[in-house]
Design a protein around this motif. Structure first.
Motif: not given
Length: 310
Positions: A14, A20, A22, A24-26, A29, A81, A108, A111-112
């Motif tokens: 990322a 995080l 990407y 880990e982001l998913t 979620r 992304r 997004d 969370l990032l």
């Protein structure tokens, strides 16, 4: 592309400095959707106006209306992304105050970790899908005023396209007026982006915005009359010819939009600089012109815009 390394479909990388990946982001979620509300509750917020009173905002609500083109590429914004990479790069540049977006993008970025101490505008009416027969019946399919307040955001933006031949214009006006009142009750800014629009080739064809000075002036008057109060209303206006006359049409604080420029960067920046010197203009709110510049150097494009605002 001169932005932080992005995580591709199979990547767990990322942008640099983001907490995080990407992947880990998913995962977050999927496994813990309540993490979004917790992140909003603990985010460092800031007021809309501070310091020199000027604002440099990055716009990122185009995809939700199906407007995915930039710099001549009709599919430029297809990759979420890549768009997030570019947004994180832009938001990290000194002098950038914040972002405008729909809930998916805002969450997004939240969370990032990209929204700390940033101004955040929500986007409300994205129902006018680009190219649709019903495009000008632009309904409130994004954030509501109450959701904007609950997330601790600074305000909400509405697109106000006035076509005297399309009945969808009236539903847009009544919905926008109600939203302006709801935002004002909550002490939140209503950011209005008006245009006089039409379909030159007739029903079912592409919508075109009239960027002549007198058309922009008319759109200003129509927009600033919406709602039962203008106490919290700001404008988002295109940079057109005779901007002195355009700005003479309003006393409302105004941010200039960048759009998808049809001229070279130097000419575009020169036009922005001239308009930024006018009374009432408080800064820029620009998306594609900075996120997808011709040389693909997002950081340099953003830094140049900041230098004009500051």
């Amino acid at each position: 592309m001169k932005v932080a390394s992005r995580g591709g479909p199979e990547s767990t990388s990322a942008p640099t400095g983001v907490r995080l990946s990407y992947a880990e982001l998913t995962e977050l979620r999927a496994d813990d959707p309540a993490a979004i509300a917790r992140a909003f509750a603990t985010r460092t917020r800031r007021g809309l106006v501070r310091g020199d009173g000027r604002l440099m905002i990055i716009a990122a609500d185009h995809p939700a209306r199906g407007a995915l083109s930039a710099s001549g590429n009709p599919f430029a914004m297809n990759s979420r992304r890549e768009l997030l990479d570019r947004l994180v790069t832009a938001l990290a540049r000194p002098g950038v105050d914040g972002v405008l977006g729909t809930a998916d993008i805002i969450e997004d970025l939240l969370l990032l970790g990209a929204l700390e101490d940033k101004v955040v505008f929500s986007s409300m009416n994205r129902g006018g899908i680009a190219g649709a027969d019903f495009e000008l019946d632009d309904r409130m399919t994004g954030y509501t005023a109450r959701a904007t307040a609950a997330a601790g955001l600074n305000g909400a933006k509405m697109l106000n396209r006035f076509d005297l031949t399309d009945p969808g214009t009236l539903s847009m006006m009544t919905a926008s007026a109600a939203a302006i009142d709801e935002l004002a009750e909550l002490g939140l800014t209503a950011l209005l982006e008006p245009f006089i629009s039409h379909r030159p080739a007739g029903p079912g064809t592409q919508v075109v915005n009239d960027l002549s000075p007198d058309a922009v002036i008319k759109s200003v008057h129509l927009a600033q009359g919406l709602g039962s109060t203008s106490a919290y209303t700001w404008l988002k206006l295109p940079v057109v010819a005779e901007m002195e006359r355009v700005m003479d049409a309003t006393t409302l604080p105004t941010l200039l939009l960048g759009g998808d420029p049809q001229t070279g960067p130097d000419e575009t920046y020169a036009r922005w600089a001239k308009a930024l010197a006018l009374p009432g203009v408080r800064g820029l709110i620009v998306g594609r012109a900075l996120l997808y510049p011709p040389n693909d150097d997002v950081a340099s494009a953003v830094d140049t815009a900041v230098s004009l605002v500051r």
